[in-house]
Design a protein around this motif. Structure first.
Motif, PDB file in Angstrom:
ATOM      1  N   CYS A   1       0.807  -1.233   0.000  1.00  0.00           N
ATOM      2  CA  CYS A   1       0.000   0.000   0.000  1.00  0.00           C
ATOM      3  C   CYS A   1       0.832   1.271   0.000  1.00  0.00           C
ATOM      4  O   CYS A   1       0.292   2.356  -0.265  1.00  0.00           O
ATOM      5  CB  CYS A   1      -0.970   0.009   1.176  1.00  0.00           C
TER       6      CYS A   1
ATOM      7  N   GLY B   1      -6.754  -2.337   0.220  1.00  0.00           N
ATOM      8  CA  GLY B   1      -6.619  -2.712  -1.186  1.00  0.00           C
ATOM      9  C   GLY B   1      -7.302  -1.752  -2.127  1.00  0.00           C
ATOM     10  O   GLY B   1      -7.075  -1.797  -3.338  1.00  0.00           O
TER      11      GLY B   1
ATOM     12  N   SER C   1      -8.384   2.343  -3.388  1.00  0.00           N
ATOM     13  CA  SER C   1      -7.608   3.560  -3.602  1.00  0.00           C
ATOM     14  C   SER C   1      -8.528   4.757  -3.762  1.00  0.00           C
ATOM     15  O   SER C   1      -9.705   4.618  -4.099  1.00  0.00           O
ATOM     16  CB  SER C   1      -6.715   3.431  -4.838  1.00  0.00           C
ATOM     17  N   TYR C   2      -7.963   5.929  -3.505  1.00  0.00           N
ATOM     18  CA  TYR C   2      -8.702   7.184  -3.634  1.00  0.00           C
ATOM     19  C   TYR C   2      -7.827   8.192  -4.373  1.00  0.00           C
ATOM     20  O   TYR C   2      -6.802   8.621  -3.853  1.00  0.00           O
ATOM     21  CB  TYR C   2      -9.086   7.723  -2.249  1.00  0.00           C
TER      22      TYR C   2
ATOM     23  N   ARG D   1      -4.232   7.495  -4.385  1.00  0.00           N
ATOM     24  CA  ARG D   1      -3.639   7.170  -3.081  1.00  0.00           C
ATOM     25  C   ARG D   1      -4.223   5.859  -2.582  1.00  0.00           C
ATOM     26  O   ARG D   1      -5.430   5.670  -2.570  1.00  0.00           O
ATOM     27  CB  ARG D   1      -3.918   8.289  -2.070  1.00  0.00           C
ATOM     28  N   GLN D   2      -3.359   4.976  -2.153  1.00  0.00           N
ATOM     29  CA  GLN D   2      -3.815   3.690  -1.641  1.00  0.00           C
ATOM     30  C   GLN D   2      -4.350   3.837  -0.224  1.00  0.00           C
ATOM     31  O   GLN D   2      -3.843   4.639   0.572  1.00  0.00           O
ATOM     32  CB  GLN D   2      -2.666   2.681  -1.638  1.00  0.00           C
TER      33      GLN D   2
ATOM     34  N   THR E   1      -2.458   5.016   3.245  1.00  0.00           N
ATOM     35  CA  THR E   1      -1.567   6.178   3.130  1.00  0.00           C
ATOM     36  C   THR E   1      -2.319   7.488   3.328  1.00  0.00           C
ATOM     37  O   THR E   1      -1.751   8.563   3.118  1.00  0.00           O
ATOM     38  CB  THR E   1      -0.877   6.212   1.753  1.00  0.00           C
TER      39      THR E   1
ATOM     40  N   PRO F   1      -4.297  -9.032  -5.459  1.00  0.00           N
ATOM     41  CA  PRO F   1      -4.634  -8.192  -6.613  1.00  0.00           C
ATOM     42  C   PRO F   1      -5.598  -8.865  -7.580  1.00  0.00           C
ATOM     43  O   PRO F   1      -6.531  -8.220  -8.097  1.00  0.00           O
ATOM     44  CB  PRO F   1      -3.272  -7.918  -7.265  1.00  0.00           C
TER      45      PRO F   1
ATOM     46  N   THR G   1     -11.419   3.458  -6.160  1.00  0.00           N
ATOM     47  CA  THR G   1     -11.705   2.043  -6.400  1.00  0.00           C
ATOM     48  C   THR G   1     -12.219   1.418  -5.113  1.00  0.00           C
ATOM     49  O   THR G   1     -11.955   1.915  -4.013  1.00  0.00           O
ATOM     50  CB  THR G   1     -10.453   1.272  -6.863  1.00  0.00           C
TER      51      THR G   1
END
Length: 370
Positions: A53, A172, A174-175, A178-179, A182, A247, A278
């Protein structure tokens, strides 16, 4: 209908078959070495999670609840006020209240089930007017997708509040590049078996890029202030192997969610994912406004399709938390969605054939005006 013929809601056995002997060998290696607590696999998992991540520090622990509690123990004092959504699992507010702090319940957005920044702003103003001591925000990444963090981070910064992410269901995801792991001061996640990345028991982790906070949590994790929350080495070994296929499982979950949307989008309110974000689809949750949810669930059960309701009662409607403050205009969206939501089977090994069986049952139930 029989219990035996009911489709699995989350088919952990299918994943187990897919993994084959790999996990057996990983567990056997731990058993043969005899280092059952804080063995080398724990450190290896933490390195792997950090690499996955992008967080500087990944600290494993005994559960997702403990992960959130460890972060808050490092930041919260009795009498502090912490803002969090009411439409979430009990652990979110529990971790605040157990420290003698006050959870202030905030409403959610109807389309994403996540924290509503307008309700957050009004709640902060209300808390200050009440003479409370606001210190932070716990945003929840519900059902697998991150909250809308640009606006939440701006509100936190303008009010001098820290931000912690409760990503028990969203590791897992993301925005905006950014994962999860974080974002904010720290992120807490869960490895409960039914989570997108789950072990064979309880487990959790804290992610942060703050070295001082990481050092404090490492101390708290092992009897720092009356808590012992170590991830078993066996569970670490399991997660190391599961992370390798994670993944591919995320991609499968998204394919399955897209098929659900395609087949049900015209007859039900299907879930929405933010642009540039996601989801890992911990749950696939429909909204059924103006429908009898109980009848709908009974109809699907008769077709051997299980369903679940997350969550039938928001936190502010529960006896243990009903005395805590809520946003000044109430929590109408949380109340409404609690009566409308219903989740369908979702896991990475749901075949097209089984999914078509599920959607056909949903279509028949809605056509019958349940």
């Amino acid at each position: 209908m029989s219990e035996k013929s009911m489709l699995p809601f989350n088919d952990l056995c299918a994943q187990r078959r897919h993994l084959g002997d790999i996990v057996d060998e990983a567990i056997r290696s731990v058993l043969d070495a005899g280092r059952y607590v804080m063995g080398p696999e724990v450190a290896q998992l933490e390195q792997d999670l950090s690499a996955f991540c992008g967080a500087r520090h990944a600290i494993s622990c005994g559960s997702g609840t403990d992960a959130l509690s460890l972060v808050l123990m490092a930041k919260v004092k009795a009498g502090d006020a912490v803002f969090c959504p009411s439409f979430t699992f009990a652990a979110t507010a529990e971790a605040i209240a157990r420290l003698g702090a006050t959870p202030v319940f905030v409403d959610i957005c109807a389309d994403t089930f996540n924290l509503d920044v307008k309700s957050l702003r009004s709640s902060i103003t209300m808390a200050k007017d009440m003479g409370a001591k606001p210190v932070g925000i716990v945003a929840v990444d519900l059902f697998g997708q991150p909250a809308d963090y640009d606006d939440i981070e701006a509100v936190a910064a303008s009010n001098g509040l820290w931000l912690v992410c409760d990503a028990a269901q969203a590791f897992g995801a993301s925005y905006k590049g950014r994962q999860v792991g974080t974002i904010g001061l720290a992120t807490a996640t869960s490895f409960f078996p039914t989570k997108p990345l789950g072990c064979y028991g309880d487990g959790g982790a804290v992610f942060t890029s703050d070295a001082e906070l990481a050092e404090t949590i490492l101390s708290l994790r092992i009897h720092g202030i009356g808590i012992n929350s170590r991830l078993d080495t066996v569970q670490a070994a399991v997660l190391i192997e599961k992370l390798k296929i994670f993944p591919g499982e995320i991609a499968a979950r998204n394919r399955i969610a897209n098929r659900y949307n395609e087949q049900l989008g015209d007859i039900a309110t299907v879930p929405n994912v933010l642009a540039d974000a996601t989801s890992v689809w911990a749950q696939y949750t429909l909204r059924l406004p103006r429908r009898d949810r109980g009848m709908f669930q009974s109809f699907l059960a008769a077709a051997d399709v299980p369903t679940a309701v997350y969550y039938p009662r928001p936190m502010h409607r529960q006896a243990a938390y009903g005395h805590f403050p809520t946003a000044p205009n109430g929590l109408p969206v949380s109340d409404r969605l609690a009566a409308e939501v219903v989740s369908l089977p979702m896991h990475a090994y749901l075949t097209d054939e089984l999914q078509d069986q599920i959607t056909a049952a949903v279509q028949a139930a809605l056509a019958a005006r349940t």
